[in-house]
Design a protein around this motif. Sequence first.
Motif, PDB file in Angstrom:
ATOM      1  N   ALA A 123       0.672  -1.141  -0.083  1.00 56.90           N
ATOM      2  CA  ALA A 123      -0.093   0.051   0.059  1.00 56.90           C
ATOM      3  C   ALA A 123       0.698   1.100   0.043  1.00 56.90           C
ATOM      4  N   GLN A 124       0.986   1.733  -1.062  1.00 57.70           N
ATOM      5  CA  GLN A 124       1.673   3.190  -1.304  1.00 57.70           C
ATOM      6  C   GLN A 124       0.936   4.221  -1.885  1.00 57.70           C
ATOM      7  N   SER A 125       1.280   5.452  -1.399  1.00 60.52           N
ATOM      8  CA  SER A 125       0.610   6.673  -2.282  1.00 60.52           C
ATOM      9  C   SER A 125       1.534   7.688  -2.213  1.00 60.52           C
ATOM     10  N   PRO A 126       1.893   7.830  -3.617  1.00 58.19           N
ATOM     11  CA  PRO A 126       1.557   7.268  -4.828  1.00 58.19           C
ATOM     12  C   PRO A 126       1.936   5.960  -5.053  1.00 58.19           C
ATOM     13  N   ALA A 127       1.081   5.138  -5.722  1.00 57.66           N
ATOM     14  CA  ALA A 127       1.579   3.698  -5.959  1.00 57.66           C
ATOM     15  C   ALA A 127       2.630   3.723  -7.031  1.00 57.66           C
TER      16      ALA A 127
END
Length: 485
Positions: A123-127
């Motif tokens: 889960a990353q922001s942004p991916a």
Amino acid sequence: MQAKRRRIIFVKLTVLACAALLAVFCFLSFSAKFERISASSSGPVASHTNAPNEGNCTACHTGSAANSGAGNISISGVPNSFVPNQQIPVTVTVNQSDAVIYGFQLTALDAQGRKIGTYTLPAQSPAQLQLMNGFVNGAQRQYVEHTVDGVIPTVFGTKSWTFMWNAPAQRIGSVSFYAAGNATNSDGSTAGDYIYTTAKTAFLRNNVSNFDVDGKSDVAVFRPSESAWFSYNSTNGAVQSTRFGSAGDKPVAGDFDGDGKSDIAVWRPSDGAWYVQQSTGGLVGVKFGTNGDAPTVGDYDGDGKTDLVVWRPSDGIWYILRSGDNGYYGFRFGQTGDKPVQGDYDGDGKTDAAVFRPAEGSWYLNRSRDGVLGVRWGAATDKPVQADYDGDGKTDIAVYRPAEGSWYILYSAGGYTSFGSFRFGASEDKPVPADYDGGGKTDIAVYRPSEGIWYILPSSTSGYYGVRFGNSTDIPLPASGFIAE
């Protein structure tokens, strides 16, 4: 004079027209390159990992040949072996000291080139990672690759991406990870970019007595006097006991239902029948073989399930009942006096028929992929203890010499040119090699009936330990069906 002026004007117009056409051509050419580079920074198109029947990123980045730069790409976290349903964190790293942005694409395939397993992205922001599907020769493959937000390094000269590969629930022979990486100067063209490729293979961990599905072989015995099975779980030290079989049965533990867990099973010589208590539920009884046969269990068709197999010493014929389609076949390999020593000698995920000929001290291997091979190794009084001691996914040729308490191993990783010898055991001991520490390599071990003690030499440490479990009449399970007596 006017005609001359008209010629000069015409030449100027021609030059201007050519310049305009050249400008348009250059713009279109740059636009095409920019579109390709822009698309690559958003993630490459599918099927460019350099896997079988695939290309790599040099299809667009044409400035240099693959692996010609000063950098590299690596796949880390992939173990030598794995078990069904195992979650494995995989890291792909591209290195090049003078690069500005980086990218990659990876796929995981089985021995037939088919998509195997699934991926879980962080889960990353942004991916920084994304999945993409593609087709090669009509078969679907899935890919992990960077996004437009996943190309900038946090440390100069290198970029890494980490995700989870989830092994399938059913057993397979092996999985190969293929990856291609890109290290670029980000100048808007394909010049000055370098492409790197790599691959790594992991093999299904073939534990012959894994009753708790933790990737480690369990200390376990069959007690004929009580028709009972006892296993000491490596997970929590609990003892399992099951009444199954009769006094004259031969224990042949294996994964007959393909769930990654060893099933309790016996072969009854008196009536040539197999009885299997599947871990997924249900009792299976099959009449296959005759009194005098030797049960030689293994996965001969490569479907991840143990097959019912017997070798007939009287005529040297192997009879195999395939788990894949319940069909059977027989072939002659070996002769009277030989000992069956089946194993996966070529690392293709299929058990190979093989025999040890004590009279010659020779091994004859009928490899399913690499053909027949004869190797002289051992003496007439040796006990064959074939297993994967070097963790390369191939069975090694090996013998235990009771008179010396010595092990002599001929490693497959060196093309059967390198060997090792170890003194571990006594003349009365029964060899019980298996992967007790879950390290992906078979550990040297013996069971001493007079003491009811297991002595285990793990491949992951320099010391050994003992486990008291069993009595003098018990049959140790890790060797049953695999180690010829």
